[in-house]
Enzyme design. Structure first.
Site, PDB file in Angstrom:
ATOM      1  N   HIS A 102      33.602  34.325  37.779  1.00 19.97           N
ATOM      2  CA  HIS A 102      34.949  34.868  37.941  1.00 19.97           C
ATOM      3  C   HIS A 102      35.304  35.949  36.927  1.00 19.97           C
ATOM      4  CE1 HIS A 102      39.064  34.839  39.222  1.00 19.97           C
ATOM      5  NE2 HIS A 102      39.519  34.437  38.057  1.00 19.97           N
ATOM      6  N   THR A 120      41.392  43.890  40.120  1.00 17.40           N
ATOM      7  CA  THR A 120      42.838  43.708  39.945  1.00 17.40           C
ATOM      8  C   THR A 120      43.526  43.421  41.278  1.00 17.40           C
ATOM      9  OG1 THR A 120      42.778  45.274  38.115  1.00 17.40           O
ATOM     10  CG2 THR A 120      44.935  44.797  39.053  1.00 17.40           C
ATOM     11  N   LYS A 154      34.795  54.441  41.768  1.00 17.78           N
ATOM     12  CA  LYS A 154      33.641  54.488  42.677  1.00 17.78           C
ATOM     13  C   LYS A 154      33.977  54.069  44.107  1.00 17.78           C
ATOM     14  CE  LYS A 154      31.427  50.156  41.267  1.00 17.78           C
ATOM     15  NZ  LYS A 154      30.203  49.551  40.770  1.00 17.78           N
ATOM     16  N   HIS A 179      35.254  30.219  37.866  1.00 19.93           N
ATOM     17  CA  HIS A 179      36.517  29.663  38.357  1.00 19.93           C
ATOM     18  C   HIS A 179      36.188  28.370  39.086  1.00 19.93           C
ATOM     19  CE1 HIS A 179      40.429  29.116  40.021  1.00 19.93           C
ATOM     20  NE2 HIS A 179      40.855  30.137  39.300  1.00 19.93           N
ATOM     21  N   GLU A 198      50.078  27.706  34.459  1.00 15.20           N
ATOM     22  CA  GLU A 198      48.691  27.520  34.882  1.00 15.20           C
ATOM     23  C   GLU A 198      47.969  26.670  33.857  1.00 15.20           C
ATOM     24  OE1 GLU A 198      47.369  31.594  35.454  1.00 15.20           O
ATOM     25  OE2 GLU A 198      47.538  31.339  37.610  1.00 15.20           O
ATOM     26  N   GLN A 219      45.626  36.846  41.830  1.00 15.02           N
ATOM     27  CA  GLN A 219      46.635  36.088  42.569  1.00 15.02           C
ATOM     28  C   GLN A 219      47.682  35.502  41.646  1.00 15.02           C
ATOM     29  OE1 GLN A 219      44.402  32.976  44.416  1.00 15.02           O
ATOM     30  NE2 GLN A 219      43.530  34.297  45.991  1.00 15.02           N
ATOM     31  N   ASP A 253      29.001  48.113  35.383  1.00 13.13           N
ATOM     32  CA  ASP A 253      28.543  49.485  35.094  1.00 13.13           C
ATOM     33  C   ASP A 253      28.959  49.959  33.695  1.00 13.13           C
ATOM     34  OD1 ASP A 253      27.862  49.293  37.743  1.00 13.13           O
ATOM     35  OD2 ASP A 253      29.171  50.893  38.451  1.00 13.13           O
ATOM     36  N   GLU A 305      38.772  44.392  31.543  1.00 12.30           N
ATOM     37  CA  GLU A 305      37.703  43.386  31.555  1.00 12.30           C
ATOM     38  C   GLU A 305      36.405  43.899  30.937  1.00 12.30           C
ATOM     39  OE1 GLU A 305      37.581  41.136  35.150  1.00 12.30           O
ATOM     40  OE2 GLU A 305      35.675  40.174  34.628  1.00 12.30           O
ATOM     41  N   SER A 349      44.248  38.197  31.275  1.00 11.99           N
ATOM     42  CA  SER A 349      43.473  39.446  31.368  1.00 11.99           C
ATOM     43  C   SER A 349      44.328  40.620  31.819  1.00 11.99           C
ATOM     44  CB  SER A 349      42.271  39.278  32.299  1.00 11.99           C
ATOM     45  OG  SER A 349      42.583  38.481  33.380  1.00 11.99           O
ATOM     46  N   ARG A 379      39.421  25.827  32.279  1.00 10.04           N
ATOM     47  CA  ARG A 379      38.571  26.080  33.449  1.00 10.04           C
ATOM     48  C   ARG A 379      37.141  25.597  33.289  1.00 10.04           C
ATOM     49  NH1 ARG A 379      40.637  32.109  35.240  1.00 10.04           N
ATOM     50  NH2 ARG A 379      42.574  31.294  36.062  1.00 10.04           N
ATOM     51  N   ARG A 418      38.653  32.516  28.468  1.00 10.00           N
ATOM     52  CA  ARG A 418      39.935  33.195  28.671  1.00 10.00           C
ATOM     53  C   ARG A 418      40.997  32.216  29.133  1.00 10.00           C
ATOM     54  NH1 ARG A 418      41.920  36.197  33.874  1.00 10.00           N
ATOM     55  NH2 ARG A 418      40.701  34.508  34.737  1.00 10.00           N
TER      56      ARG A 418
HETATM   57  C1  LIG Z   1      40.049  36.881  42.800  1.00 14.46           C
HETATM   58  C2  LIG Z   1      40.526  37.167  41.409  1.00 14.46           C
HETATM   59  C3  LIG Z   1      41.721  36.646  40.961  1.00 14.46           C
HETATM   60  C4  LIG Z   1      42.175  36.908  39.666  1.00 14.46           C
HETATM   61  N1  LIG Z   1      43.397  36.438  39.265  1.00 14.46           N
HETATM   62  C5  LIG Z   1      43.876  36.810  38.050  1.00 14.46           C
HETATM   63  C6  LIG Z   1      45.202  36.464  37.663  1.00 14.46           C
HETATM   64  O1  LIG Z   1      45.935  35.859  38.419  1.00 14.46           O
HETATM   65  N2  LIG Z   1      45.625  36.853  36.436  1.00 14.46           N
HETATM   66  C7  LIG Z   1      44.840  37.556  35.549  1.00 14.46           C
HETATM   67  O2  LIG Z   1      45.282  37.887  34.438  1.00 14.46           O
HETATM   68  N3  LIG Z   1      43.578  37.903  35.920  1.00 14.46           N
HETATM   69  C8  LIG Z   1      43.095  37.562  37.136  1.00 14.46           C
HETATM   70  N4  LIG Z   1      41.825  37.933  37.497  1.00 14.46           N
HETATM   71  C9  LIG Z   1      41.062  38.775  36.572  1.00 14.46           C
HETATM   72  C10 LIG Z   1      41.658  40.167  36.599  1.00 14.46           C
HETATM   73  O3  LIG Z   1      41.990  40.504  37.927  1.00 14.46           O
HETATM   74  C11 LIG Z   1      40.690  41.190  36.068  1.00 14.46           C
HETATM   75  O4  LIG Z   1      40.159  40.783  34.837  1.00 14.46           O
HETATM   76  C12 LIG Z   1      41.421  42.506  35.857  1.00 14.46           C
HETATM   77  O5  LIG Z   1      42.082  42.856  37.036  1.00 14.46           O
HETATM   78  C13 LIG Z   1      40.438  43.581  35.460  1.00 14.46           C
HETATM   79  O6  LIG Z   1      41.095  44.811  35.502  1.00 14.46           O
HETATM   80  P1  LIG Z   1      40.300  46.107  35.089  1.00 14.46           P
HETATM   81  O7  LIG Z   1      41.224  47.243  35.290  1.00 14.46           O
HETATM   82  O8  LIG Z   1      39.697  45.907  33.761  1.00 14.46           O
HETATM   83  O9  LIG Z   1      39.070  46.161  36.108  1.00 14.46           O
HETATM   84  P2  LIG Z   1      39.025  46.188  37.765  1.00 14.46           P
HETATM   85  O10 LIG Z   1      40.354  45.828  38.262  1.00 14.46           O
HETATM   86  O11 LIG Z   1      37.883  45.402  38.136  1.00 14.46           O
HETATM   87  O12 LIG Z   1      38.778  47.721  38.012  1.00 14.46           O
HETATM   88  C14 LIG Z   1      37.525  48.308  37.735  1.00 14.46           C
HETATM   89  C15 LIG Z   1      37.496  49.687  38.352  1.00 14.46           C
HETATM   90  O13 LIG Z   1      36.368  50.418  37.875  1.00 14.46           O
HETATM   91  C16 LIG Z   1      35.731  51.079  38.958  1.00 14.46           C
HETATM   92  N5  LIG Z   1      34.346  51.320  38.555  1.00 14.46           N
HETATM   93  C17 LIG Z   1      33.444  50.403  38.127  1.00 14.46           C
HETATM   94  N6  LIG Z   1      32.274  51.005  37.850  1.00 14.46           N
HETATM   95  C18 LIG Z   1      32.437  52.331  38.086  1.00 14.46           C
HETATM   96  C19 LIG Z   1      31.580  53.456  38.001  1.00 14.46           C
HETATM   97  N7  LIG Z   1      30.299  53.356  37.620  1.00 14.46           N
HETATM   98  N8  LIG Z   1      32.074  54.660  38.339  1.00 14.46           N
HETATM   99  C20 LIG Z   1      33.352  54.793  38.763  1.00 14.46           C
HETATM  100  N9  LIG Z   1      34.204  53.753  38.868  1.00 14.46           N
HETATM  101  C21 LIG Z   1      33.751  52.534  38.533  1.00 14.46           C
HETATM  102  C22 LIG Z   1      35.934  50.133  40.099  1.00 14.46           C
HETATM  103  O14 LIG Z   1      35.747  50.753  41.337  1.00 14.46           O
HETATM  104  C23 LIG Z   1      37.378  49.695  39.861  1.00 14.46           C
HETATM  105  O15 LIG Z   1      38.269  50.663  40.358  1.00 14.46           O
HETATM  106  C24 LIG Z   1      41.367  37.681  38.790  1.00 14.46           C
HETATM  107  C25 LIG Z   1      40.156  38.193  39.228  1.00 14.46           C
HETATM  108  C26 LIG Z   1      39.730  37.949  40.534  1.00 14.46           C
HETATM  109  C27 LIG Z   1      38.426  38.521  40.992  1.00 14.46           C
END
Ligand SMILES: Cc1cc2nc3c(=O)[nH]c(=O)nc-3n(C[C@H](O)[C@H](O)[C@H](O)COP(=O)(O)OP(=O)(O)OC[C@H]3O[C@@H](n4cnc5c(N)ncnc54)[C@H](O)[C@@H]3O)c2cc1C
Length: 537
Positions: free
Chosen positions: A349, A56, A48, A242, A126, A60, A221, A373, A389, A288, A384
């Site tokens: 978080h 992702t 989106k 967090h 960690e 950090q 979503d 996630e 993750s 946490r 977690r």
């Molecule tokens: C600041 C921060 C630091 C973190 N640090 C760590 C860490 O060090 N180590 C760790 O393991 N985890 C960490 N996490 C958690 C981890 O980053 C996430 O759990 C993980 O990246 C999720 O990956 P994902 O691919 O499931 O989702 P995301 O990376 O959130 O990707 C979701 C995707 O879906 C798309 N999307 C959503 N809804 C729709 C829709 N309706 N239509 C089309 N596209 C859509 C979004 O645009 C996005 O591209 C952190 C999270 C944050 C916020």
């Protein structure tokens, strides 16, 4: 009542596209799955925002996997189970810890460059990890490096078509199978995609809360769409806060990674006193939820809006080199972490629950998979373990790809149409309604909860439900309806679970109650809320 579809439509009026595999989302789960699936299939990846924008991207601290001789999968498993507070599915955890190291090799093969010392992978520790097993990249920019490497591959891959700035509105189902999705393009035009397999990689729902480390895309979503389609969602009451997000006027709730505490930072209240030893013998490296509650307690006790994180005792050059992003970001707000204590407070978080899957990422609906996630694989339980993750996403992505081989082709389906005869537009501004939702969630369904508060949250949320009967057109309206769906699921689950466990803390039920509550809470549209025992092995 939450409707089956958010919008009225007739696919006969829409353009259609076919794909072997439809992937929704471009975080680590979506990018990694797309690369793997495209080895012998036609993949459509819809996201989106841009390919690079996701939770992702902001990760950090790093990614957890056993890569050193001093560590073992058994230790990693034990740490994960302890953090999960009795609610992890042991088979899922075992899968994670045994298959994680192979996933890391795959990430490296796909171009991810992790930090090294003398040629060996650099490992940090960690909170609640018994061993050093967290790989990181460019110090504290692990997520960015992973997304950079994977999105380069995706963009260059001839077998992957990418649609950016396109919003998936709903999953299409027929005869109990997911046959694809309804999509809104940037100009508002709608299309429908049919696919042999649909993989939800749409991330979490941090935007449920006013204070969150998550970017704008995290509006739950995928979970809301799957729930509307009739999939089982599980453990929604478990939201990880967090403990250490920047809390400074004018600054966003920028995450100060747990790794900063792993490298020696301590917490101090506004009087400069260390306080964690009053709450847990592991002090700053306690899980946490314990650290977050301790901070909130200390903030209330001292009547302050924050506490401090102090790493000024470490050599400045080491801090700058190990945490370049955090150092630069704090500096941009006038805070030098090598000399200043950083004001921090907890923020939403990570979502432990989500779309329930088996060990192959399959949801309870045929042809619908969930990864990352948005899924509830059973790895995280009630809390977690840090950095699990990112590894969960790659481990279960590979397992989904294996399962695609045995999926029979999607054959003929009728042209679906749906109407709730919606004619009215939303009564008040969606931005205002979203603010009301976020306030209610922070106040009543946050770090500490109470039955009366959760009921007040439900009343407030139910007052927002007319959005489901309105004509929804904009992306903001779709996201708000999805947030509302998730907020109702979180609050219902939290109200039902009359105990405290992991990230779910009830002031009126402060103890963990294994005799009644060593169970998952499952929710399914039209079938309500049920409980399922944790499977022991
Ligand atoms: C600041 C921060 C630091 C973190 N640090 C760590 C860490 O060090 N180590 C760790 O393991 N985890 C960490 N996490 C958690 C981890 O980053 C996430 O759990 C993980 O990246 C999720 O990956 P994902 O691919 O499931 O989702 P995301 O990376 O959130 O990707 C979701 C995707 O879906 C798309 N999307 C959503 N809804 C729709 C829709 N309706 N239509 C089309 N596209 C859509 C979004 O645009 C996005 O591209 C952190 C999270 C944050 C916020």
């Amino acid at each position: 009542m939450i409707p089956r579809y958010l919008v009225d439509f007739d696919v006969a009026d829409l353009t259609r596209l076919e794909a072997d595999v439809l992937i929704i989302g471009s975080g680590i789960a979506g990018l990694y799955t797309a690369i793997k699936a495209a080895e012998n299939r036609k993949v459509l990846l819809i996201t989106k925002k841009t390919l690079m924008e996701s939770n992702t991207r902001y990760a950090q601290g790093g990614i957890a996997a056993v890569t050193s001789d001093e560590d073992t999968p058994a230790y990693h498993m034990e740490d994960t189970l302890i953090a999960g507070a009795g609610l992890c599915e042991p088979e899922a955890v075992s899968t994670l810890v045994h298959e994680g190291p192979v996933g890391i090799q795959e990430l490296i093969r796909m171009g991810t460059v992790f930090d090294r010392v003398d040629g060996e992978l650099a490992l940090t520790r960690e909170g609640a990890h018994s061993h050093r097993r967290i790989l990181h990249a460019n110090g504290d920019a692990t997520g960015y490096e992973i997304v950079r490497a994977l999105s380069d591959q995706v963009a260059a891959h001839p077998g992957i078509e990418v649609w950016e700035e396109c919003m998936v509105i709903d999953l299409l189902t027929e005869h109990g199978e997911c046959i694809g999705a309804l999509v809104q393009k940037p100009g508002g035009e709608r299309s429908y995609i049919t696919a042999n397999a649909t993989i939800l990689c749409s991330g979490g729902s941090g935007q449920l809360y006013r204070y969150t480390t998550n970017p704008d895309i995290a509006t739950g979503d995928g979970i809301a769409m799957a729930y509307r389609a009739g999939a089982i969602v599980r453990d929604m009451e478990f939201i990880q806060f967090h403990p250490t997000a920047l809390c400074h006027p004018g600054a966003p709730r920028f995450l100060i990674s747990e790794a900063v505490r792993g490298e020696g930072a301590v917490l101090r209240n506004i009087h400069g006193e260390r306080f964690m030893d009053k709450y847990d013998s592991r002090q700053e490296l306690a899980p946490r939820d314990i650290v977050a509650r301790a901070i909130i307690h200390e903030m209330e006790r001292t009547q302050a809006a924050f506490v401090y994180l102090d790493i000024t005792h470490e050599p400045p050059e080491r801090v700058k080199q190990r945490f370049p992003t955090i150092y630069r970001t704090c500096l941009s707000f006038g805070l030098d972490m090598t000399t200043d204590w950083i004001p921090i407070a907890p923020a939403a978080h990570y979502m432990m629950g989500g779309v329930q899957t088996n060990l192959h990422g399959e949801s309870s609906i045929a042809r619908l998979f969930a990864c990352g996630e948005t899924s509830s694989t059973g790895v995280h339980g009630a809390n977690r373990l840090a950095s699990n993750s990112l590894s969960e996403a790659i481990v279960f992505a590979s397992r989904i790809i294996e399962r695609l081989h045995s999926l029979p082709p999607l054959v003929g389906h009728t042209l679906i149409s749906y109407s709730d005869n919606r004619t009215e537009f939303p009564a008040s501004s969606v931005a205002e309604q979203r603010h009301r939702l976020q306030e209610a969630m922070v106040r009543y369904a946050g770090v500490r909860r109470h039955g009366e508060g959760l009921q007040a949250a439900l009343d407030e949320l139910q007052g927002l439900m007319p959005i489901f009967e309105a004509v929804i057109a904009s992306r903001e309206e779709i996201e708000f309806a999805n947030l509302l769906t998730c907020a109702l699921l979180v609050t219902d689950g939290a109200l039902l679970r009359e105990e405290s466990r992991g990230a779910h803390y009830r002031e009126d039920f402060p103890e963990t109650d294994d005799s009644v509550w060593r169970k998952h809470v499952q929710q399914r549209r039209e079938q309500g809320i049920t409980e399922e025992y944790v499977h022991d092995i």
